[in-house]
Design a protein around this motif. Structure first.
Motif, short mmCIF file in Angstrom:
data_model
loop_
_atom_site.label_atom_id
_atom_site.label_comp_id
_atom_site.label_asym_id
_atom_site.label_seq_id
_atom_site.Cartn_x
_atom_site.Cartn_y
_atom_site.Cartn_z
N ILE A 192 46.19 23.90 120.61
CA ILE A 192 46.10 22.67 121.40
C ILE A 192 45.76 21.40 120.62
O ILE A 192 45.96 20.31 121.13
CB ILE A 192 45.09 22.81 122.55
N SER A 193 45.23 21.54 119.42
CA SER A 193 44.74 20.35 118.71
C SER A 193 45.80 19.73 117.82
O SER A 193 46.42 20.42 117.02
CB SER A 193 43.53 20.72 117.85
N PRO A 194 45.97 18.43 117.93
CA PRO A 194 46.92 17.76 117.06
C PRO A 194 46.32 17.44 115.69
O PRO A 194 45.11 17.35 115.53
CB PRO A 194 47.22 16.47 117.82
N ASN A 195 47.18 17.28 114.71
CA ASN A 195 46.76 16.83 113.38
C ASN A 195 46.77 15.32 113.35
O ASN A 195 47.27 14.67 114.25
CB ASN A 195 47.75 17.35 112.32
N GLY A 196 46.23 14.76 112.30
CA GLY A 196 46.37 13.33 112.08
C GLY A 196 45.19 12.50 112.52
O GLY A 196 44.09 13.00 112.75
N ASP A 197 45.46 11.22 112.66
CA ASP A 197 44.44 10.22 112.99
C ASP A 197 43.90 10.45 114.39
O ASP A 197 44.66 10.52 115.35
CB ASP A 197 45.08 8.83 112.87
N ASP A 198 42.58 10.52 114.50
CA ASP A 198 41.98 10.77 115.81
C ASP A 198 41.09 9.61 116.28
O ASP A 198 40.40 9.73 117.28
CB ASP A 198 41.16 12.07 115.79
N ARG A 199 41.12 8.49 115.59
CA ARG A 199 40.17 7.42 115.91
C ARG A 199 40.33 6.83 117.31
O ARG A 199 39.41 6.21 117.82
CB ARG A 199 40.20 6.34 114.84
N TYR A 200 41.48 7.01 117.95
CA TYR A 200 41.67 6.48 119.30
C TYR A 200 41.70 7.60 120.34
O TYR A 200 42.15 7.39 121.47
CB TYR A 200 42.97 5.66 119.37
N SER A 201 41.19 8.76 119.97
CA SER A 201 41.21 9.92 120.85
C SER A 201 39.80 10.34 121.23
O SER A 201 38.84 10.08 120.50
CB SER A 201 41.90 11.09 120.13
N THR A 202 39.67 11.00 122.36
CA THR A 202 38.39 11.57 122.77
C THR A 202 38.11 12.88 122.05
O THR A 202 36.99 13.35 122.03
CB THR A 202 38.36 11.84 124.28
N HIS A 203 39.14 13.47 121.45
CA HIS A 203 39.01 14.75 120.76
C HIS A 203 39.33 14.60 119.28
O HIS A 203 40.27 13.90 118.92
CB HIS A 203 39.94 15.80 121.39
N PRO A 204 38.56 15.29 118.43
CA PRO A 204 38.83 15.24 117.00
C PRO A 204 40.15 15.91 116.64
O PRO A 204 40.68 16.70 117.43
CB PRO A 204 37.67 16.03 116.38
N ASN A 205 40.63 15.65 115.45
CA ASN A 205 41.87 16.29 115.02
C ASN A 205 41.64 17.77 114.70
O ASN A 205 40.50 18.24 114.66
CB ASN A 205 42.50 15.54 113.84
N LYS A 206 42.70 18.47 114.50
CA LYS A 206 42.65 19.92 114.29
C LYS A 206 41.76 20.31 113.12
O LYS A 206 40.96 21.25 113.22
CB LYS A 206 44.06 20.47 114.08
N GLU A 207 41.88 19.62 112.00
CA GLU A 207 41.10 19.96 110.80
C GLU A 207 39.59 19.93 111.08
O GLU A 207 38.85 20.84 110.71
CB GLU A 207 41.45 18.99 109.68
N LYS A 208 39.12 18.89 111.75
CA LYS A 208 37.69 18.75 112.07
C LYS A 208 37.23 19.84 113.04
O LYS A 208 36.13 20.38 112.90
CB LYS A 208 37.41 17.37 112.64
N ARG A 209 38.08 20.14 114.01
CA ARG A 209 37.71 21.14 115.01
C ARG A 209 37.67 22.53 114.41
O ARG A 209 36.78 23.33 114.71
CB ARG A 209 38.67 21.07 116.20
N ILE A 210 38.62 22.83 113.53
CA ILE A 210 38.62 24.13 112.86
C ILE A 210 37.35 24.29 112.04
O ILE A 210 36.71 25.35 112.06
CB ILE A 210 39.89 24.30 112.00
N GLU A 211 36.96 23.25 111.32
CA GLU A 211 35.74 23.32 110.52
C GLU A 211 34.51 23.55 111.41
O GLU A 211 33.62 24.33 111.05
CB GLU A 211 35.57 22.05 109.68
N ALA A 212 34.44 22.89 112.54
CA ALA A 212 33.30 23.08 113.45
C ALA A 212 33.23 24.52 113.96
O ALA A 212 32.16 25.13 113.99
CB ALA A 212 33.38 22.11 114.62
#
Length: 95
Positions: free
Chosen positions: A61-81
């Motif tokens: 469900i998570s997109p890659n790329g710039d997340d600064r205008y999103s309520t959800h972090p990008n895939k890379e950050k979420r995978i790390e969490a």
């Protein structure tokens, strides 16, 4: 586990009141999502899931790329969490 993580971490709030009383910044919302992801990884490890299983929803469900205008972090950050939570949920093997 992710949604329970929101509740456990105190992220739940009345949607109608949030806009009136306490508008949450996108950055804070992304941080809350990462906290919930970390909790989910921890719980899934405790329940016996493997890391691949624990990451499966994020990978879908998570997109890659710039997340600064999103309520959800990008895939890379979420995978790390999820990875951090999962690692913290695994028992330490004493030899």
């Amino acid at each position: 586990a992710h949604e329970v993580g929101h509740h456990i971490n105190g992220h739940t709030r009345d949607a109608a009141l949030t806009e009136v009383l306490n508008e949450t910044s996108l950055e804070k919302q992304r941080l809350e999502e990462l906290e919930a992801d970390k909790f989910a990884g921890f719980v899934l490890a405790k329940l016996g899931a493997n890391l691949k299983q624990s990451l499966s929803a994020i990978n879908l469900i998570s997109p890659n790329g710039d997340d600064r205008y999103s309520t959800h972090p990008n895939k890379e950050k979420r995978i790390e969490a999820v990875r951090v939570g999962y690692k913290n949920g695994k028992p330490i093997k004493i030899i």
